[in-house]
Motif scaffolding. Structure first.
Motif, PDB file in Angstrom:
ATOM      1  N   TYR A  12       2.355  -4.396   9.014  1.00 60.20           N
ATOM      2  CA  TYR A  12       3.303  -4.559   7.920  1.00 60.20           C
ATOM      3  C   TYR A  12       4.266  -3.364   7.892  1.00 60.20           C
ATOM      4  O   TYR A  12       4.205  -2.479   8.731  1.00 60.20           O
ATOM      5  N   SER A  13       5.101  -3.333   6.923  1.00 57.82           N
ATOM      6  CA  SER A  13       6.121  -2.289   6.841  1.00 57.82           C
ATOM      7  C   SER A  13       5.598  -1.057   6.114  1.00 57.82           C
ATOM      8  O   SER A  13       5.095  -1.158   4.993  1.00 57.82           O
ATOM      9  N   GLU A  14       5.702   0.098   6.773  1.00 58.46           N
ATOM     10  CA  GLU A  14       5.454   1.405   6.161  1.00 58.46           C
ATOM     11  C   GLU A  14       6.717   2.228   6.312  1.00 58.46           C
ATOM     12  O   GLU A  14       7.275   2.300   7.413  1.00 58.46           O
ATOM     13  N   TYR A  15       7.153   2.839   5.242  1.00 61.52           N
ATOM     14  CA  TYR A  15       8.412   3.593   5.359  1.00 61.52           C
ATOM     15  C   TYR A  15       8.535   4.650   4.269  1.00 61.52           C
ATOM     16  O   TYR A  15       7.829   4.642   3.271  1.00 61.52           O
ATOM     17  N   GLY A  16       9.516   5.554   4.514  1.00 65.73           N
ATOM     18  CA  GLY A  16       9.861   6.579   3.527  1.00 65.73           C
ATOM     19  C   GLY A  16       8.697   7.513   3.273  1.00 65.73           C
ATOM     20  O   GLY A  16       7.717   7.560   4.016  1.00 65.73           O
ATOM     21  N   GLY A  17       8.823   8.293   2.234  1.00 69.72           N
ATOM     22  CA  GLY A  17       7.732   9.170   1.858  1.00 69.72           C
ATOM     23  C   GLY A  17       8.208  10.414   1.143  1.00 69.72           C
ATOM     24  O   GLY A  17       9.404  10.715   1.092  1.00 69.72           O
ATOM     25  N   ALA A  43       8.674   1.816  -4.594  1.00 68.84           N
ATOM     26  CA  ALA A  43       8.924   2.554  -3.355  1.00 68.84           C
ATOM     27  C   ALA A  43       9.579   3.894  -3.653  1.00 68.84           C
ATOM     28  O   ALA A  43       9.893   4.222  -4.796  1.00 68.84           O
ATOM     29  N   SER A  44       9.778   4.679  -2.587  1.00 67.69           N
ATOM     30  CA  SER A  44      10.616   5.880  -2.557  1.00 67.69           C
ATOM     31  C   SER A  44      10.343   6.868  -3.676  1.00 67.69           C
ATOM     32  O   SER A  44      11.202   7.137  -4.516  1.00 67.69           O
ATOM     33  N   PRO A  45       9.164   7.481  -3.698  1.00 71.82           N
ATOM     34  CA  PRO A  45       8.887   8.470  -4.739  1.00 71.82           C
ATOM     35  C   PRO A  45       9.449   9.842  -4.387  1.00 71.82           C
ATOM     36  O   PRO A  45       9.725  10.142  -3.236  1.00 71.82           O
TER      37      PRO A  45
END
Length: 645
Positions: free
Chosen positions: A158-163, A224-226
């Motif tokens: 699946y999709s994992e992104y940012g961080g 998302a995007s913390p």
């Protein structure tokens, strides 16, 4: 198929969703004397110009003298005269002329001059865009090879992104199946809605097993995007427009994205609230904080957006109140997409864009944030950080030079994967523009001189007063063109165009200012003050030519304005022809010069004249010595030596 949050989308199940994977095509010997006289050179030029004499250099100086004092219509008068004589002038004069034409309402002609300025300089926006696009692959290649990249070992199909860094963890976004009894999938992608997960960062920068993060802020849709404050007590994050069980929608039942804030209370994230600039009518997403936490950056398609999505910023005051969002401008934003901002501890803005020239899809770019809040040159960070696919979600620890980025490049496990990296070479190019301001004639330093820095469009960037040692300095961008201007009372304004090299270092530009008010004393040569090298005569003639009269008008003006000055007219020849012949010819020419001045109003008692032939050569060019014409010309000179004040 990707599930990372973007700001535009498809309407399915009442949700607005899209993936970044979809491509959008289309990024200047001290001596003491009891008496002195002062000559205003500019006024002399103006008086003789009004008598009908013409000179390219004279009109340049007259135009500039008014231009630098913001008297544009007066400047335009002399630039008119300049351009009526010649079109062969530096590009800067086309720009200045255009500005004076605008001040007079002559917009059509101003447009013609700006077009010619562009053709001569290549520095208007169209020329710059062409040049940058033509060389962008070379620039990317130059920036490449600085990252060692490997799989972060937390990725799924699946999709994992940012961080974001939080305590000793990486908090990231994932659409993985975490085994809920009732799992909600996005009907378009057949992937689960994204949630936040955390993985411990080990001593060798690898990641531990991911676990669910901040369960109490979870909603049935995307989050998302913390980003976290340094004290770990506040989190900003992106979420679908859903709060307290209520889903917000714009027209046509589209649910957009908002940035929310949560507080850590008793080890749980609570008190979720949306930010005041959120809206049901546009999206805001991907928050980032400045190192001092007084500025919040984010991506949005709110009114004022220049492209499909732009990066904005807003101030956060000491009471936690938010200012009005401000678009970062065309240095950062393009007609394409800019998103996923991150600001390092070194005050570098990293972001993803498909509008700036890149390798394909989204590329990661960086721009240094200057002390005044402006942005320096935007650089593609190069391969292997960037690829022909989507690359985004960059974050780095400025001390260890380790960090993470997201990509859907070939060889990954899912639609988007997180990669860890080590930066082995810093991209940043640091340049300082500096120098010392001195008097052109005496060489003495000139403290408290106003030195101004302009960009390549002659827009003022900053000013500096030279210190007690006459020194000035500016922080500037590498591989960038500037204008530098120095101004001081009783001196002519100095301006110079400068290209800063594309390498770390210091660019030294000394500035020598010429006095507007000329200080003269016994023994000085008026010819040197006005740059008169020769009073030209026709071959074997001694009558005053028209071009010689223009030069003599300068001397005449000084004598008429200063009735106590007395001068000795001295005429010299080169060594060619016989000694006797040169003596006689130079005598005739010196006396002809005296006669012209007397005829035009100077008393004979104030003048003496003598020809020196080849008796006082200034170089080696005597008989039987081979010299260039330029060397011979140095000997054929006229002098006007002051012997009485």
């Amino acid at each position: 198929m990707k599930t990372k949050i973007i700001l535009f989308a498809l309407v399915l199940s009442g949700l607005n969703f899209n993936g970044f994977a979809q491509k959008v095509a289309e990024r200047i010997a001290e001596k003491k004397y009891e008496q002195y006289a002062y000559i205003n050179a500019i006024k002399t030029y103006e008086r003789i110009a009004k008598k009908g004499y013409k000179s390219v250099e004279m009109f340049k100086k007259l135009g500039n003298s008014y231009y630098f004092n913001a008297e544009l219509e007066q400047a335009g008068k002399w630039y008119d005269e300049l351009f009526s004589m010649t079109q062969d002038v530096d590009a800067e004069y086309y720009y200045r002329y255009a500005q004076t034409l605008k001040a007079s309402g002559k917009y059509a002609k101003a447009g013609e001059m700006l077009l010619k300025f562009s053709e001569k300089s290549g520095e208007d926006s169209r020329a710059k865009l062409f040049n940058s696009n033509r060389n962008y692959l070379y620039e990317i290649k130059t920036n490449s090879g600085r990252f060692k990249i490997q799989d972060a070992l937390i990725n799924t199909k699946y999709s994992e992104y940012g961080g974001a860094f939080y305590e000793n963890k990486l908090v990231f976004t994932s659409a993985r199946d975490t085994g809920f009894l009732f799992q909600r999938k996005h009907k378009w992608s057949n992937q689960y809605f994204t949630k936040l997960y955390a993985a411990a960062i080990t001593s060798d920068s690898t990641l531990g097993t991911p676990i669910k993060f901040a369960n109490k802020i979870r909603i049935p849709f995307h989050e998302a995007s913390p980003i976290f404050t340094k004290d770990g007590q506040t989190m900003y994050f992106t979420q679908n427009n859903y709060l307290k069980g209520k889903k917000g929608k714009k027209a046509k039942k589209i649910t957009l994205f908002k940035i929310y804030k949560a507080k850590l209370i008793d080890k749980e994230w609570n008190n979720v609230e949306e930010l005041p600039f959120d809206s049901d009518n546009y999206s805001v997403a991907h928050p980032a904080l400045s190192p001092d936490e007084k500025t919040l950056y984010f991506a949005s398609d709110m009114p004022g957006t220049k492209g499909q999505s732009d990066i904005f910023k807003c101030k956060i005051d000491d009471n936690g109140n938010y200012g009005i969002p401000e678009n970062l401008g065309t240095k950062i934003n393009t007609a394409g997409r800019e998103s996923f901002p991150f600001v390092s501890e070194e005050n570098e803005l990293y972001f993803a864009s498909d509008g700036h020239p890149g390798l394909g899809g989204l590329d990661i770019f960086v721009s240094q944030i200057a002390k005044d809040g402006t942005f320096k040159k935007v650089n593609n960070i190069g391969e292997t950080a960037n690829s022909s696919k989507d690359d985004f979600g960059f974050l780095i620890n400025s001390q260890s030079r380790r960090g993470f980025l997201t990509s859907n490049r070939e060889g990954g496990k899912g639609s988007d994967d997180i990669y860890q990296f080590l930066e082995t070479k810093n991209l940043r190019c640091n340049q300082e523009l500096a120098g010392i301001v001195t008097d052109l004639e005496s060489g003495i330093i000139l403290p408290n001189t106003k030195v101004s820095l302009f960009n390549d469009k002659i827009k003022l960037l900053t000013t500096f007063l030279s210190d007690k040692n006459g020194r000035y300095n500016f922080e500037v961008e590498c591989d960038t063109d500037y204008y530098i201007r120095a101004e001081k009372a009783e001196y002519n304004t100095f301006e110079k165009r400068i290209t800063i090299p594309n390498e770390t270092g210091k660019t030294e530009i000394p500035i020598q200012l010429e006095k507007t008010i000329k200080e003269v004393k016994n023994g000085d040569d008026l010819a040197k003050i006005f740059g008169i090298k020769i009073i030209y005569f026709d071959l074997d003639k001694s009558n005053i030519r028209e071009d010689a009269a223009l030069e003599l008008e300068k001397i005449l003006d000084v004598l008429l304005e200063n009735p106590t000055i007395k001068i000795n007219i001295r005429s010299h020849t080169d060594s060619r022809a016989s000694f006797e012949y040169n003596d006689g010819l130079s005598n005739k020419r010196a006396k002809a010069t005296l006669g012209w001045l007397v005829k035009n109003g100077v008393e004979t008692t104030r003048l003496t004249a003598k020809g020196f032939g080849e008796r006082e050569l200034v170089n080696k060019c005597t008989d039987n010595v081979t010299c260039t014409e330029e060397e011979h010309q140095a000997n054929r000179r006229s002098e006007f030596i002051i012997y009485g004040l």
